[in-house]
Scaffold this motif. Structure first.
Motif, short mmCIF file in Angstrom:
data_model
loop_
_atom_site.label_atom_id
_atom_site.label_comp_id
_atom_site.label_asym_id
_atom_site.label_seq_id
_atom_site.Cartn_x
_atom_site.Cartn_y
_atom_site.Cartn_z
N ARG A 175 -4.63 -11.24 -12.50
CA ARG A 175 -5.21 -10.46 -13.59
C ARG A 175 -5.17 -8.95 -13.34
O ARG A 175 -4.70 -8.18 -14.20
CB ARG A 175 -6.66 -10.92 -13.81
CG ARG A 175 -7.44 -10.20 -14.91
CD ARG A 175 -8.32 -9.08 -14.37
NE ARG A 175 -9.14 -8.47 -15.38
CZ ARG A 175 -10.43 -8.74 -15.56
NH1 ARG A 175 -11.02 -9.63 -14.77
NH2 ARG A 175 -11.11 -8.13 -16.49
N ASP A 176 -5.65 -8.50 -12.19
CA ASP A 176 -5.77 -7.06 -11.98
C ASP A 176 -4.44 -6.37 -11.72
O ASP A 176 -4.39 -5.13 -11.66
CB ASP A 176 -6.76 -6.78 -10.85
CG ASP A 176 -8.20 -6.84 -11.34
OD1 ASP A 176 -8.43 -6.60 -12.53
OD2 ASP A 176 -9.11 -7.14 -10.53
N GLY A 178 -2.08 -6.97 -13.91
CA GLY A 178 -1.53 -6.96 -15.26
C GLY A 178 -1.29 -8.34 -15.82
O GLY A 178 -0.44 -8.51 -16.70
N GLN A 324 -2.38 -11.85 -22.51
CA GLN A 324 -3.12 -10.67 -22.11
C GLN A 324 -2.19 -9.74 -21.32
O GLN A 324 -1.31 -10.20 -20.58
CB GLN A 324 -4.33 -11.05 -21.24
CG GLN A 324 -5.35 -11.89 -22.00
CD GLN A 324 -6.52 -12.30 -21.12
OE1 GLN A 324 -6.39 -13.16 -20.27
NE2 GLN A 324 -7.66 -11.66 -21.33
N GLN A 326 -1.78 -5.20 -19.94
CA GLN A 326 -2.38 -3.88 -19.77
C GLN A 326 -1.66 -2.82 -20.60
O GLN A 326 -0.47 -2.94 -20.86
CB GLN A 326 -2.32 -3.44 -18.30
CG GLN A 326 -3.12 -4.29 -17.34
CD GLN A 326 -2.88 -3.85 -15.90
OE1 GLN A 326 -1.85 -3.27 -15.57
NE2 GLN A 326 -3.84 -4.14 -15.03
N GLU A 367 -7.21 -3.48 -21.15
CA GLU A 367 -6.60 -4.81 -21.25
C GLU A 367 -6.59 -5.23 -22.72
O GLU A 367 -7.58 -5.05 -23.44
CB GLU A 367 -7.39 -5.82 -20.42
CG GLU A 367 -7.32 -5.53 -18.94
CD GLU A 367 -8.19 -6.44 -18.09
OE1 GLU A 367 -7.97 -6.49 -16.86
OE2 GLU A 367 -9.10 -7.09 -18.65
N THR A 369 -5.97 -8.42 -25.35
CA THR A 369 -5.91 -9.87 -25.50
C THR A 369 -5.53 -10.20 -26.93
O THR A 369 -6.12 -9.67 -27.88
CB THR A 369 -7.28 -10.52 -25.19
OG1 THR A 369 -7.65 -10.21 -23.84
CG2 THR A 369 -7.22 -12.03 -25.36
#
Length: 395
Positions: A175-176, A178, A324, A326, A367, A369
Protein backbone atom coordinates in the motif's frame (compact mmCIF):
# COMPACT_ATOMS: atom_id res chain seq x y z
CA UNK A 1 7.31 7.40 2.40
CA UNK A 2 8.31 9.01 5.63
CA UNK A 3 4.85 9.99 6.87
CA UNK A 4 3.63 7.30 9.28
CA UNK A 5 0.04 8.45 9.50
CA UNK A 6 -2.51 5.90 8.36
CA UNK A 7 -3.83 7.98 5.50
CA UNK A 8 -7.52 8.25 6.22
CA UNK A 9 -9.81 10.77 7.87
CA UNK A 10 -11.43 7.93 9.78
CA UNK A 11 -8.58 7.55 12.28
CA UNK A 12 -9.06 11.00 13.82
CA UNK A 13 -10.48 10.56 17.30
CA UNK A 14 -13.83 12.28 17.92
CA UNK A 15 -12.53 13.04 21.42
CA UNK A 16 -9.41 14.79 20.16
CA UNK A 17 -8.63 17.93 22.15
CA UNK A 18 -7.60 19.59 18.88
CA UNK A 19 -11.00 21.02 18.08
CA UNK A 20 -9.60 22.81 15.05
CA UNK A 21 -8.64 19.53 13.38
CA UNK A 22 -11.87 17.91 14.51
CA UNK A 23 -13.83 20.74 12.97
CA UNK A 24 -11.91 20.35 9.69
CA UNK A 25 -12.58 16.63 9.71
CA UNK A 26 -16.31 17.21 10.12
CA UNK A 27 -16.17 19.76 7.32
CA UNK A 28 -14.52 17.24 5.00
CA UNK A 29 -16.94 14.46 5.87
CA UNK A 30 -19.91 16.77 5.30
CA UNK A 31 -18.57 17.92 1.93
CA UNK A 32 -17.94 14.34 0.78
CA UNK A 33 -21.35 13.19 1.94
CA UNK A 34 -23.11 15.98 0.03
CA UNK A 35 -21.13 15.43 -3.16
CA UNK A 36 -23.24 14.25 -6.05
CA UNK A 37 -20.17 13.00 -7.88
CA UNK A 38 -17.44 11.12 -6.01
CA UNK A 39 -15.02 8.31 -6.89
CA UNK A 40 -15.77 6.18 -3.83
CA UNK A 41 -17.82 6.21 -0.66
CA UNK A 42 -16.89 4.46 2.57
CA UNK A 43 -19.56 3.15 4.92
CA UNK A 44 -17.67 4.71 7.82
CA UNK A 45 -18.53 8.12 6.37
CA UNK A 46 -22.21 7.51 7.22
CA UNK A 47 -23.98 8.53 10.39
CA UNK A 48 -24.69 5.91 13.04
CA UNK A 49 -28.37 5.89 12.15
CA UNK A 50 -27.68 5.45 8.44
CA UNK A 51 -25.25 2.63 9.07
CA UNK A 52 -27.58 0.73 11.40
CA UNK A 53 -30.55 1.19 9.08
CA UNK A 54 -28.61 -0.05 6.05
CA UNK A 55 -27.28 -3.10 7.89
CA UNK A 56 -30.73 -4.07 9.15
CA UNK A 57 -32.21 -3.61 5.68
CA UNK A 58 -29.53 -5.47 3.73
CA UNK A 59 -28.07 -8.18 5.95
CA UNK A 60 -30.91 -10.62 5.32
CA UNK A 61 -29.61 -11.21 1.80
CA UNK A 62 -26.35 -12.59 3.19
CA UNK A 63 -27.49 -14.49 6.31
CA UNK A 64 -30.70 -15.75 7.93
CA UNK A 65 -31.60 -13.08 10.48
CA UNK A 66 -33.92 -15.50 12.29
CA UNK A 67 -30.85 -17.38 13.49
CA UNK A 68 -29.62 -16.74 17.02
CA UNK A 69 -26.99 -14.07 17.58
CA UNK A 70 -23.41 -15.30 17.87
CA UNK A 71 -21.71 -16.06 21.18
CA UNK A 72 -17.91 -16.27 21.28
CA UNK A 73 -17.53 -16.98 17.60
CA UNK A 74 -20.34 -19.36 16.69
CA UNK A 75 -23.34 -18.69 14.44
CA UNK A 76 -22.80 -15.91 11.91
CA UNK A 77 -19.10 -15.58 12.78
CA UNK A 78 -18.49 -19.27 12.10
CA UNK A 79 -20.41 -18.98 8.83
CA UNK A 80 -18.22 -16.05 7.78
CA UNK A 81 -15.12 -18.12 8.55
CA UNK A 82 -16.41 -20.97 6.38
CA UNK A 83 -17.16 -18.64 3.47
CA UNK A 84 -13.75 -17.01 3.65
CA UNK A 85 -11.97 -20.37 3.65
CA UNK A 86 -14.09 -21.49 0.69
CA UNK A 87 -13.51 -18.24 -1.22
CA UNK A 88 -9.74 -18.51 -0.76
CA UNK A 89 -9.64 -22.25 -1.36
CA UNK A 90 -7.95 -22.91 2.01
CA UNK A 91 -8.72 -25.43 4.73
CA UNK A 92 -9.86 -23.10 7.49
CA UNK A 93 -10.18 -19.48 8.57
CA UNK A 94 -10.54 -17.64 11.87
CA UNK A 95 -12.22 -14.28 12.39
CA UNK A 96 -10.20 -11.60 14.22
CA UNK A 97 -11.38 -8.18 15.43
CA UNK A 98 -8.35 -6.51 13.80
CA UNK A 99 -5.80 -7.30 11.14
CA UNK A 100 -2.98 -6.25 13.47
CA UNK A 101 -3.97 -9.02 15.86
CA UNK A 102 -4.45 -11.56 13.08
CA UNK A 103 -0.95 -11.02 11.72
CA UNK A 104 0.64 -10.90 15.17
CA UNK A 105 -0.86 -14.31 15.83
CA UNK A 106 0.06 -15.76 12.43
CA UNK A 107 3.69 -14.67 12.66
CA UNK A 108 3.97 -15.82 16.27
CA UNK A 109 2.60 -19.23 15.36
CA UNK A 110 5.06 -19.58 12.50
CA UNK A 111 7.95 -18.49 14.73
CA UNK A 112 7.11 -21.32 17.10
CA UNK A 113 6.82 -23.85 14.30
CA UNK A 114 9.99 -22.85 12.46
CA UNK A 115 12.07 -22.15 15.55
CA UNK A 116 13.04 -18.77 14.09
CA UNK A 117 11.45 -15.54 15.38
CA UNK A 118 12.86 -13.40 12.55
CA UNK A 119 10.38 -12.09 9.97
CA UNK A 120 11.56 -10.73 6.63
CA UNK A 121 9.31 -7.96 5.32
CA UNK A 122 9.32 -4.64 3.50
CA UNK A 123 10.13 -1.42 5.40
CA UNK A 124 6.87 0.10 4.06
CA UNK A 125 4.77 -2.86 5.18
CA UNK A 126 1.94 -2.26 7.63
CA UNK A 127 3.63 -3.77 10.74
CA UNK A 128 6.69 -1.57 10.19
CA UNK A 129 4.83 1.69 9.50
CA UNK A 130 1.43 1.62 11.17
CA UNK A 131 1.58 -0.65 14.23
CA UNK A 132 3.93 1.10 16.65
CA UNK A 133 6.52 -1.68 16.67
CA UNK A 134 3.98 -4.23 17.86
CA UNK A 135 5.72 -7.27 16.38
CA UNK A 136 8.71 -6.75 18.65
CA UNK A 137 6.99 -5.13 21.63
CA UNK A 138 4.07 -7.54 21.94
CA UNK A 139 5.09 -10.75 20.20
CA UNK A 140 8.86 -10.78 20.66
CA UNK A 141 9.53 -11.03 16.94
CA UNK A 142 12.43 -9.48 15.06
CA UNK A 143 12.13 -8.00 11.59
CA UNK A 144 14.69 -7.79 8.78
CA UNK A 145 14.42 -5.94 5.47
CA UNK A 146 15.51 -7.74 2.29
CA UNK A 147 15.02 -4.59 0.17
CA UNK A 148 14.41 -0.86 0.49
CA UNK A 149 13.19 -0.43 -3.08
CA UNK A 150 9.57 0.82 -3.39
CA UNK A 151 8.34 -2.63 -4.42
CA UNK A 152 8.22 -6.12 -2.99
CA UNK A 153 11.54 -8.01 -2.78
CA UNK A 154 12.71 -10.03 -5.74
CA UNK A 155 13.71 -13.68 -5.73
CA UNK A 156 17.36 -12.70 -6.13
CA UNK A 157 17.16 -10.37 -3.12
CA UNK A 158 15.66 -13.15 -1.00
CA UNK A 159 18.33 -15.64 -2.07
CA UNK A 160 21.14 -13.14 -1.46
CA UNK A 161 19.95 -11.93 1.95
CA UNK A 162 22.75 -12.49 4.44
CA UNK A 163 20.93 -13.94 7.46
CA UNK A 164 18.28 -16.59 8.07
CA UNK A 165 14.62 -15.82 8.72
CA UNK A 166 11.72 -18.06 9.60
CA UNK A 167 8.94 -16.25 7.74
CA UNK A 168 8.74 -14.05 4.67
CA UNK A 169 5.78 -11.66 4.86
CA UNK A 170 4.59 -10.17 1.56
CA UNK A 171 2.03 -7.35 1.57
CA UNK A 172 -0.21 -7.70 -1.48
CA UNK A 173 -0.53 -4.99 -2.70
CA UNK A 174 2.18 -2.92 -0.98
CA UNK A 175 0.00 0.00 0.00
CA UNK A 176 2.50 2.65 1.06
CA UNK A 177 4.56 2.16 -2.09
CA UNK A 178 1.48 2.96 -4.20
CA UNK A 179 -0.62 -0.22 -3.97
CA UNK A 180 1.96 -1.97 -6.12
CA UNK A 181 2.03 -5.66 -7.04
CA UNK A 182 4.61 -7.91 -8.64
CA UNK A 183 3.77 -9.94 -11.73
CA UNK A 184 2.57 -13.50 -11.21
CA UNK A 185 5.95 -14.77 -12.36
CA UNK A 186 7.77 -12.50 -9.91
CA UNK A 187 5.49 -13.53 -7.07
CA UNK A 188 5.90 -17.25 -7.65
CA UNK A 189 9.67 -16.81 -7.96
CA UNK A 190 10.00 -14.96 -4.64
CA UNK A 191 7.87 -17.56 -2.88
CA UNK A 192 10.06 -20.31 -4.32
CA UNK A 193 13.19 -18.46 -3.18
CA UNK A 194 11.85 -18.25 0.38
CA UNK A 195 11.07 -21.95 0.39
CA UNK A 196 14.60 -22.69 -0.80
CA UNK A 197 15.72 -21.01 2.44
CA UNK A 198 13.33 -23.18 4.50
CA UNK A 199 11.17 -20.16 5.32
CA UNK A 200 7.39 -20.12 5.35
CA UNK A 201 5.47 -17.45 3.43
CA UNK A 202 2.69 -15.32 4.89
CA UNK A 203 0.61 -12.96 2.75
CA UNK A 204 -0.52 -9.69 4.28
CA UNK A 205 -3.57 -9.67 2.05
CA UNK A 206 -5.49 -6.82 3.64
CA UNK A 207 -6.36 -5.86 0.06
CA UNK A 208 -5.82 -9.27 -1.52
CA UNK A 209 -9.39 -9.23 -2.81
CA UNK A 210 -8.53 -6.87 -5.69
CA UNK A 211 -5.21 -8.48 -6.69
CA UNK A 212 -6.61 -11.12 -9.06
CA UNK A 213 -6.92 -8.91 -12.19
CA UNK A 214 -3.28 -7.77 -12.12
CA UNK A 215 -1.89 -11.19 -11.23
CA UNK A 216 -4.13 -12.93 -13.77
CA UNK A 217 -5.07 -15.69 -11.33
CA UNK A 218 -8.03 -16.57 -9.13
CA UNK A 219 -8.06 -15.88 -5.40
CA UNK A 220 -7.56 -19.60 -4.57
CA UNK A 221 -4.58 -19.77 -6.95
CA UNK A 222 -3.02 -16.73 -5.26
CA UNK A 223 -3.74 -17.91 -1.72
CA UNK A 224 -2.38 -21.37 -2.48
CA UNK A 225 1.12 -19.90 -2.90
CA UNK A 226 1.33 -18.92 0.77
CA UNK A 227 1.41 -20.91 3.99
CA UNK A 228 -1.07 -18.47 5.54
CA UNK A 229 -3.08 -15.47 4.38
CA UNK A 230 -4.64 -12.54 6.23
CA UNK A 231 -7.51 -10.61 4.65
CA UNK A 232 -9.35 -7.50 5.81
CA UNK A 233 -13.09 -6.94 5.55
CA UNK A 234 -13.32 -3.16 5.75
CA UNK A 235 -10.53 -2.03 3.43
CA UNK A 236 -11.95 -3.35 0.14
CA UNK A 237 -15.24 -4.98 1.06
CA UNK A 238 -16.54 -1.91 2.95
CA UNK A 239 -17.48 -3.87 6.07
CA UNK A 240 -17.54 -2.34 9.54
CA UNK A 241 -14.36 -3.98 10.81
CA UNK A 242 -12.62 -7.28 11.25
CA UNK A 243 -10.22 -9.59 9.49
CA UNK A 244 -9.58 -13.27 8.91
CA UNK A 245 -6.53 -15.49 9.05
CA UNK A 246 -6.73 -18.45 6.67
CA UNK A 247 -4.54 -21.47 6.11
CA UNK A 248 -4.06 -25.09 7.19
CA UNK A 249 -6.57 -26.35 9.76
CA UNK A 250 -3.87 -27.13 12.34
CA UNK A 251 -2.43 -23.61 12.11
CA UNK A 252 -5.86 -22.00 12.40
CA UNK A 253 -6.67 -24.13 15.45
CA UNK A 254 -3.50 -22.84 17.13
CA UNK A 255 -4.34 -19.30 16.01
CA UNK A 256 -7.69 -19.51 17.78
CA UNK A 257 -5.89 -20.26 21.04
CA UNK A 258 -3.62 -17.27 20.59
CA UNK A 259 -6.58 -15.11 19.56
CA UNK A 260 -8.08 -15.76 22.99
CA UNK A 261 -4.78 -14.96 24.70
CA UNK A 262 -4.48 -11.69 22.78
CA UNK A 263 -7.97 -10.63 23.86
CA UNK A 264 -9.68 -11.28 20.55
CA UNK A 265 -12.34 -13.74 21.76
CA UNK A 266 -15.14 -11.17 21.66
CA UNK A 267 -18.55 -12.06 23.14
CA UNK A 268 -20.65 -10.95 20.16
CA UNK A 269 -19.51 -9.71 16.76
CA UNK A 270 -22.60 -10.05 14.57
CA UNK A 271 -22.60 -6.47 13.18
CA UNK A 272 -19.05 -6.84 11.86
CA UNK A 273 -19.67 -10.40 10.64
CA UNK A 274 -22.91 -9.49 8.85
CA UNK A 275 -21.31 -6.51 7.14
CA UNK A 276 -18.38 -8.71 6.07
CA UNK A 277 -20.76 -11.27 4.57
CA UNK A 278 -22.45 -8.43 2.69
CA UNK A 279 -19.07 -7.29 1.40
CA UNK A 280 -18.27 -10.78 0.13
CA UNK A 281 -21.66 -10.92 -1.57
CA UNK A 282 -21.78 -7.41 -3.05
CA UNK A 283 -18.34 -5.84 -3.33
CA UNK A 284 -16.07 -8.78 -4.06
CA UNK A 285 -17.67 -9.61 -7.45
CA UNK A 286 -17.38 -5.95 -8.52
CA UNK A 287 -13.72 -5.39 -7.65
CA UNK A 288 -12.42 -6.39 -11.12
CA UNK A 289 -14.71 -3.73 -12.57
CA UNK A 290 -13.31 -1.15 -10.15
CA UNK A 291 -9.74 -2.13 -11.03
CA UNK A 292 -10.43 -1.75 -14.75
CA UNK A 293 -12.04 1.67 -14.33
CA UNK A 294 -9.23 2.88 -12.05
CA UNK A 295 -6.96 2.65 -15.08
CA UNK A 296 -9.34 4.93 -16.99
CA UNK A 297 -9.48 7.43 -14.14
CA UNK A 298 -5.70 7.43 -13.65
CA UNK A 299 -5.03 8.08 -17.34
CA UNK A 300 -7.60 10.88 -17.41
CA UNK A 301 -6.04 12.48 -14.31
CA UNK A 302 -2.66 12.54 -16.05
CA UNK A 303 -4.23 14.03 -19.19
CA UNK A 304 -5.94 16.66 -17.07
CA UNK A 305 -2.78 17.71 -15.27
CA UNK A 306 -0.90 18.00 -18.55
CA UNK A 307 -3.67 20.08 -20.09
CA UNK A 308 -3.74 22.35 -17.04
CA UNK A 309 -0.01 23.01 -17.28
CA UNK A 310 0.80 21.64 -13.83
CA UNK A 311 4.61 22.00 -13.52
CA UNK A 312 5.10 18.44 -12.22
CA UNK A 313 2.85 15.58 -11.21
CA UNK A 314 2.93 11.85 -10.85
CA UNK A 315 0.19 9.24 -11.01
CA UNK A 316 1.64 6.10 -9.47
CA UNK A 317 1.63 3.37 -10.57
CA UNK A 318 0.58 4.14 -14.12
CA UNK A 319 -1.50 2.22 -14.90
CA UNK A 320 -2.71 1.26 -11.40
CA UNK A 321 -2.31 -2.34 -10.28
CA UNK A 322 -5.52 -2.31 -8.22
CA UNK A 323 -8.47 0.07 -7.82
CA UNK A 324 -6.30 2.33 -5.64
CA UNK A 325 -3.29 4.44 -6.56
CA UNK A 326 -1.30 7.53 -5.57
CA UNK A 327 -1.22 11.04 -7.00
CA UNK A 328 1.69 13.39 -6.28
CA UNK A 329 1.73 17.18 -6.79
CA UNK A 330 4.31 19.93 -6.00
CA UNK A 331 2.18 21.97 -3.59
CA UNK A 332 1.82 22.12 0.20
CA UNK A 333 -0.51 19.43 1.50
CA UNK A 334 -2.74 21.94 3.28
CA UNK A 335 -3.22 23.94 0.07
CA UNK A 336 -4.25 20.83 -1.86
CA UNK A 337 -6.59 19.61 0.88
CA UNK A 338 -8.28 23.01 1.07
CA UNK A 339 -8.71 23.11 -2.72
CA UNK A 340 -10.19 19.63 -2.66
CA UNK A 341 -12.73 20.35 0.06
CA UNK A 342 -13.70 23.68 -1.52
CA UNK A 343 -14.29 21.93 -4.83
CA UNK A 344 -16.59 19.46 -3.07
CA UNK A 345 -18.45 22.18 -1.19
CA UNK A 346 -18.87 24.53 -4.15
CA UNK A 347 -19.46 22.12 -7.04
CA UNK A 348 -20.65 18.87 -5.44
CA UNK A 349 -17.69 17.06 -7.03
CA UNK A 350 -15.15 15.23 -4.86
CA UNK A 351 -12.07 14.44 -6.93
CA UNK A 352 -9.49 14.19 -4.12
CA UNK A 353 -9.72 13.88 -0.36
CA UNK A 354 -6.87 14.58 2.06
CA UNK A 355 -3.30 15.27 0.98
CA UNK A 356 -0.18 14.56 3.02
CA UNK A 357 3.28 16.11 3.00
CA UNK A 358 6.06 13.77 1.98
CA UNK A 359 9.68 13.76 0.91
CA UNK A 360 11.37 15.54 -0.70
CA UNK A 361 9.98 18.76 0.84
CA UNK A 362 7.48 20.57 -1.34
CA UNK A 363 5.66 17.46 -2.52
CA UNK A 364 2.35 16.09 -1.31
CA UNK A 365 0.62 12.79 -1.98
CA UNK A 366 -2.94 11.51 -1.84
CA UNK A 367 -4.55 8.13 -2.41
CA UNK A 368 -7.34 7.68 -4.95
CA UNK A 369 -9.87 4.85 -4.68
CA UNK A 370 -12.26 4.01 -7.49
CA UNK A 371 -15.34 2.10 -6.37
CA UNK A 372 -18.99 1.89 -7.39
CA UNK A 373 -19.68 5.67 -7.59
CA UNK A 374 -16.53 6.12 -9.66
CA UNK A 375 -17.86 3.90 -12.45
CA UNK A 376 -20.12 6.76 -13.50
CA UNK A 377 -17.15 9.03 -14.27
CA UNK A 378 -16.10 9.33 -17.90
CA UNK A 379 -12.67 10.46 -19.02
CA UNK A 380 -14.17 13.84 -19.80
CA UNK A 381 -15.68 14.06 -16.29
CA UNK A 382 -12.27 13.42 -14.74
CA UNK A 383 -10.48 15.94 -16.96
CA UNK A 384 -13.11 18.60 -16.21
CA UNK A 385 -12.77 17.97 -12.48
CA UNK A 386 -8.97 18.25 -12.74
CA UNK A 387 -9.29 21.57 -14.59
CA UNK A 388 -11.55 22.95 -11.86
CA UNK A 389 -9.28 21.63 -9.10
CA UNK A 390 -6.06 23.02 -10.54
CA UNK A 391 -7.68 26.40 -11.15
CA UNK A 392 -8.16 26.60 -7.37
CA UNK A 393 -4.39 26.26 -6.92
CA UNK A 394 -3.55 29.41 -8.85
CA UNK A 395 -2.57 32.52 -6.84
Amino acid sequence: MTDTTDRTDLTDSPDSPDTGEQGQRRRRLTAWKRSGRILSRASAESTLGERLTALAADAGSAYDLDEWADVYGDGVVAELERRVARTLGLEAAAFFPTGTMAQQVALRCWAGRTGNATVALHPLSHPEVHEGGALAAVSGLRTVLPTHAPRLPTADEIRAFDEPFGTLMLELPLRDAGFVLPSWEELTAVVEAARERDAVVHFDGARLWECAPHLGRTLPEIAELADSVYVSFYKSLDAMSGAALAGPAALIAEARTWRHRYGGQVFQQYPAALSALLGLERELPRLPEYVAHAKVVAAALADGFRAAGVPWFRVHPEPPHTHQFQVWLPYPAEVLTEAAVRQAEETGVTLFRRWFADTPPGLAVTEVTVASPGLEWTREDVRAAVADFTERLRP
